[in-house]
Design an enzyme around this catalytic site. Structure first.
Site, PDB file in Angstrom:
ATOM      1  N   LYS A   1      14.405  36.797  22.698  1.00 50.02           N
ATOM      2  CA  LYS A   1      14.921  35.672  23.495  1.00 50.02           C
ATOM      3  C   LYS A   1      13.852  35.153  24.450  1.00 50.02           C
ATOM      4  O   LYS A   1      13.585  33.951  24.547  1.00 50.02           O
ATOM      5  CB  LYS A   1      16.146  36.089  24.304  1.00 50.02           C
ATOM      6  CG  LYS A   1      16.536  35.070  25.386  1.00 50.02           C
ATOM      7  CD  LYS A   1      17.747  35.520  26.171  1.00 50.02           C
ATOM      8  CE  LYS A   1      17.474  36.493  27.253  1.00 50.02           C
ATOM      9  NZ  LYS A   1      16.989  35.898  28.515  1.00 50.02           N
ATOM     10  N   ASN A   2      13.209  36.074  25.191  1.00 54.64           N
ATOM     11  CA  ASN A   2      12.289  35.659  26.246  1.00 54.64           C
ATOM     12  C   ASN A   2      10.936  35.189  25.737  1.00 54.64           C
ATOM     13  O   ASN A   2      10.082  34.801  26.526  1.00 54.64           O
ATOM     14  CB  ASN A   2      12.144  36.778  27.286  1.00 54.64           C
ATOM     15  CG  ASN A   2      13.438  36.925  28.073  1.00 54.64           C
ATOM     16  OD1 ASN A   2      14.324  36.064  28.013  1.00 54.64           O
ATOM     17  ND2 ASN A   2      13.568  38.019  28.796  1.00 54.64           N
TER      18      ASN A   2
ATOM     19  N   CYS B   1      21.184  32.767  41.102  1.00 55.11           N
ATOM     20  CA  CYS B   1      21.621  33.450  39.879  1.00 55.11           C
ATOM     21  C   CYS B   1      22.254  34.765  40.297  1.00 55.11           C
ATOM     22  O   CYS B   1      21.980  35.276  41.385  1.00 55.11           O
ATOM     23  CB  CYS B   1      20.383  33.648  39.007  1.00 55.11           C
ATOM     24  SG  CYS B   1      20.479  34.994  37.851  1.00 55.11           S
TER      25      CYS B   1
ATOM     26  N   ARG C   1      15.893  33.932  42.949  1.00 53.11           N
ATOM     27  CA  ARG C   1      14.976  33.484  41.883  1.00 53.11           C
ATOM     28  C   ARG C   1      14.404  32.084  42.132  1.00 53.11           C
ATOM     29  O   ARG C   1      14.629  31.163  41.333  1.00 53.11           O
ATOM     30  CB  ARG C   1      15.657  33.566  40.523  1.00 53.11           C
ATOM     31  CG  ARG C   1      16.153  34.964  40.201  1.00 53.11           C
ATOM     32  CD  ARG C   1      16.810  35.062  38.864  1.00 53.11           C
ATOM     33  NE  ARG C   1      15.864  35.028  37.764  1.00 53.11           N
ATOM     34  CZ  ARG C   1      16.227  35.118  36.478  1.00 53.11           C
ATOM     35  NH1 ARG C   1      17.499  35.207  36.169  1.00 53.11           N
ATOM     36  NH2 ARG C   1      15.333  35.097  35.521  1.00 53.11           N
ATOM     37  N   PRO C   2      13.615  31.886  43.190  1.00 48.94           N
ATOM     38  CA  PRO C   2      13.018  30.580  43.448  1.00 48.94           C
ATOM     39  C   PRO C   2      11.972  30.238  42.385  1.00 48.94           C
ATOM     40  O   PRO C   2      11.584  31.095  41.591  1.00 48.94           O
ATOM     41  CB  PRO C   2      12.339  30.785  44.808  1.00 48.94           C
ATOM     42  CG  PRO C   2      12.064  32.246  44.889  1.00 48.94           C
ATOM     43  CD  PRO C   2      13.182  32.918  44.143  1.00 48.94           C
TER      44      PRO C   2
ATOM     45  N   ASP D   1      14.716  44.596  32.959  1.00 48.35           N
ATOM     46  CA  ASP D   1      15.740  44.244  31.967  1.00 48.35           C
ATOM     47  C   ASP D   1      16.284  45.452  31.218  1.00 48.35           C
ATOM     48  O   ASP D   1      17.189  45.305  30.396  1.00 48.35           O
ATOM     49  CB  ASP D   1      15.177  43.225  30.969  1.00 48.35           C
ATOM     50  CG  ASP D   1      14.867  41.887  31.618  1.00 48.35           C
ATOM     51  OD1 ASP D   1      14.190  41.065  30.987  1.00 48.35           O
ATOM     52  OD2 ASP D   1      15.282  41.678  32.775  1.00 48.35           O
TER      53      ASP D   1
ATOM     54  N   ARG E   1      24.462  35.675  25.549  1.00 45.03           N
ATOM     55  CA  ARG E   1      23.274  34.930  25.965  1.00 45.03           C
ATOM     56  C   ARG E   1      22.001  35.592  25.453  1.00 45.03           C
ATOM     57  O   ARG E   1      20.996  34.929  25.242  1.00 45.03           O
ATOM     58  CB  ARG E   1      23.198  34.837  27.489  1.00 45.03           C
ATOM     59  CG  ARG E   1      24.357  34.055  28.114  1.00 45.03           C
ATOM     60  CD  ARG E   1      24.078  33.813  29.570  1.00 45.03           C
ATOM     61  NE  ARG E   1      22.793  33.125  29.719  1.00 45.03           N
ATOM     62  CZ  ARG E   1      22.385  32.678  30.894  1.00 45.03           C
ATOM     63  NH1 ARG E   1      23.123  32.856  31.961  1.00 45.03           N
ATOM     64  NH2 ARG E   1      21.221  32.058  31.000  1.00 45.03           N
TER      65      ARG E   1
END
Ligand code: EPZ
Length: 423
Positions: free
Chosen positions: A22-23, A120, A125-126, A308, A400
């Site tokens: 995914k990433n 989030c 998470r800027p 993760d 997701r």
């Protein structure tokens, strides 16, 4: 709304194949914007987040689709006509990684209007580092009405020094630097395998990148890029999750296509806990005794232990012998799975960004609720071991980032299924 219903206790055995990452797929799909014509991507996981990125690209005027008819894991992105360089709030709020179109758009079309992602579940998470990097390449950046407005007639090579190590920040600036005039040196970069993969694809499109996978990346800007045909690398986080599934069930599973070099920190911890991990037949086998030892985990940037995988390892530590100290150093709010694991009988105490997990003999099944992507995986892993029935709701979080995880686990012997709850 779907939920996962499972009964714990089965030992998992057999082989399972890991899907594409995914990433890696998300920035790589966005990189297609950098070239005129149609790019083809293979081994693209069938995930909600990938569908969102394809939608973002279509909203701008690309022909972006999954070739369901012919090959289910192939996506094509055509950048042929006029592109409206805008990513709307409605889409970005559902998937913050949509911000990955910012770099390619300003580099290729000289302007971009991309919604700020907002907060989030796992942290603030800027994206200040993304913007810092683009400014260093000469982009003019304004924030108006919740949007980033970026403009640059021509980006210019320069030095970008990231204050914090950021994965998508490195990817966004990298995708901008490939079309900037002159040389760019990016320092304090993230070193994740997904960044190496993105650089591999960009170099196949004609870019000149060196050092991806290290903390210093050098880019010689080029005039233009050409479309590409590329197969996405396997998902190391899905692979890690499946290894933990084998470990928590006391089973013996070969995770095919798992790349051991991408999972060193996870392999080390599973071995330390008492599992046997062996590279074989284009994959990784995990063989585990019924009871494991507790180990301590500290999440850091790659090649350290990945954040993760923190929730998944926590589920394993809930039923391991001893006490484990887990420190989460990347995101400030990534223990949302703890209260749900408590519902299954886990003994976990959280203090700030540290959790102390005392292993218990058994967990007992109960209805639990997913709060974010990796939290949902940890609840399913705990459910594999819990006595009795566990129902995991809000599995849209799971979808997701995992391609039909329950089917893969069922094929390994788990008593698990997806049910669609009537509204
Ligand atoms: C990527 O997110 C991954 N997402 C995340 O995976 C992963 O958890 C994370 O990297 C860390 O490995 C994708 O690749 C799509 P960061 P990203 O920027 O890039 C701070 C999953 O489960 N920061 O590396 O958004 C930030 O707040 C997801 O698949 C700034 O302060 O993460 C965080 O504390 C979840 N300013 C830290 O850096 C910035 O401009 C690392 O974040 C950017 C980041």
């Amino acid at each position: 709304m779907d939920k996962i219903v499972m009964k714990g206790g089965a030992e998992l055995h057999g082989e399972v194949v890991v899907s594409g990452a995914k990433n890696a797929a998300l920035p790589i799909l966005a990189s297609a914007l950098l070239a005129d014509g149609t790019s083809t991507f293979r081994n693209v996981p069938d995930l909600a987040d990938v569908a969102t990125m394809l939608k973002v690209l279509r909203t701008m005027g690309c022909d972006a689709e999954r070739l369901t008819a012919r090959k289910k894991d192939v996506c094509e992105v055509g950048v042929n006509g006029a592109i409206t360089p805008e990513a709307p709030y409605d889409l970005v709020k559902t998937m913050r990684a949509s911000v990955l179109v910012l770099g390619p758009l300003v580099a290729r079309f000289g302007r971009a209007r991309v919604s700020m992602p907002g907060g989030c579940a796992i942290g603030a998470r800027p994206i200040d580092q993304h913007l810092k990097g683009l400014k260093a390449l000469g982009a003019d950046i304004h924030l108006t009405e919740g949007y980033v407005e970026a403009r640059a007639k021509q980006l210019k090579g320069g030095t970008v020094n990231f204050d914090v190590i950021t994965v998508t920040g490195t990817e966004n600036v990298l995708m901008a630097a490939v079309l900037a005039k002159g040389r760019t040196v990016m320092e304090n970069c993230a070193r994740e395998p997904e960044i190496e993969e993105l650089a591999r694809v960009l170099n196949k499109m004609g870019a000149r990148i060196e050092g991806a996978g290290t903390s210093i990346i050098t880019v010689e800007g080029v005039e233009g890029l050409t479309p590409v045909d590329h197969a996405i690398l396997p998902d190391r986080i899905e692979a890690g999750t499946l290894l933990v599934a084998a470990a928590i069930s006391g089973g013996n599973v070969l995770v095919k296509h798992a790349v051991p070099e991408h999972l060193d920190a996870v392999i080390d911890k599973l071995r330390e806990a008492g599992c046997t991990l062996t590279a074989e037949a284009g994959g990784l086998r995990c063989k585990a005794p019924r009871t494991l030892h507790s180990v301590n985990i500290t999440t850091t940037e790659h090649p350290g232990f990945p954040t993760d995988m923190q929730a998944q390892l926590m589920a394993l530590m809930c039923v391991s012998h001893g006490t484990s100290v887990i420190s989460e150093n990347i995101f400030e709010n990534r223990f949302m799975h703890v209260p749900e694991l408590h519902r299954l009988g886990a003994d976990i105490t959280v203090q700030g960004h540290t959790a102390v997990v005392k292993g218990v003999k058994t967990l007992s099944g109960a209805p639990v609720m997913a709060t974010d992507l990796r939290a949902s995986a940890s609840l399913i892993l705990a459910g594999l071991r819990a006595e009795g029935r566990t129902d995991v709701s809000r599995v849209y979080h799971l979808d997701r980032g995992y391609e039909r995880l329950e089917r893969k686990l069922r094929a390994l012997g788990a008593d698990i299924k997806r049910v669609t709850a009537k509204a």
